[in-house]
Scaffold this motif. Structure first.
Motif, short mmCIF file in Angstrom:
data_model
loop_
_atom_site.label_atom_id
_atom_site.label_comp_id
_atom_site.label_asym_id
_atom_site.label_seq_id
_atom_site.Cartn_x
_atom_site.Cartn_y
_atom_site.Cartn_z
N SER A 105 0.81 -1.22 0.00
CA SER A 105 0.00 0.00 0.00
C SER A 105 0.85 1.27 0.00
O SER A 105 0.43 2.29 -0.56
CB SER A 105 -0.97 0.00 1.18
OG SER A 105 -0.26 -0.05 2.41
N ASN A 125 0.37 4.13 -2.74
CA ASN A 125 0.15 5.54 -2.40
C ASN A 125 1.05 6.46 -3.21
O ASN A 125 0.61 7.54 -3.63
CB ASN A 125 0.36 5.77 -0.91
CG ASN A 125 -0.79 5.27 -0.08
OD1 ASN A 125 -1.92 5.16 -0.55
ND2 ASN A 125 -0.51 4.96 1.18
N SER A 130 -7.08 -2.07 -6.98
CA SER A 130 -6.82 -0.87 -6.18
C SER A 130 -7.49 0.37 -6.77
O SER A 130 -7.66 1.37 -6.07
CB SER A 130 -5.31 -0.62 -6.06
OG SER A 130 -4.80 -0.19 -7.31
#
Length: 99
Positions: free
Chosen positions: A57, A61, A85
């Motif tokens: 993650s 990001n 995602s």
């Protein structure tokens, strides 16, 4: 936390497009290096992730934060993750040539 193996190789394609080839694993321990490498490349960047074995993650990001200026090349390992995602809805994601 010890950073995992990550190699970042910036270059330019024949038409002058910025290309960043990434190999290894992208996680919390090294996602800042990916962010810095992307931020040093001006304009549109093609991000070749075909050599990436793991993306968490923190790495996602970094990609989401730069979605307006990146295009991703990914193999069959990462494409489902980029789709689930939602990143594939924001940036072009294409397979590696010959895959």
């Amino acid at each position: 936390m010890t950073p995992v193996q990550l190699t970042l190789a910036p270059e330019r394609t024949a038409d002058g497009t910025a290309l960043l080839t990434v190999t290894g694993e992208i996680d919390m321990s090294n996602s800042g290096r990916l962010a810095d490498a992307l931020d040093r490349l001006p304009g549109h960047v093609v991000l070749d992730l075909t050599g990436v074995d793991y993306l968490d993650s923190a790495g996602l990001n970094v990609l989401f934060a730069r979605a307006e200026r990146i295009e991703v090349i990914a193999d069959t390992l990462l494409r489902p993750l980029l789709t689930v995602s939602g990143l594939a809805d924001l940036v072009p994601v294409r397979p590696a040539p010959g895959r």
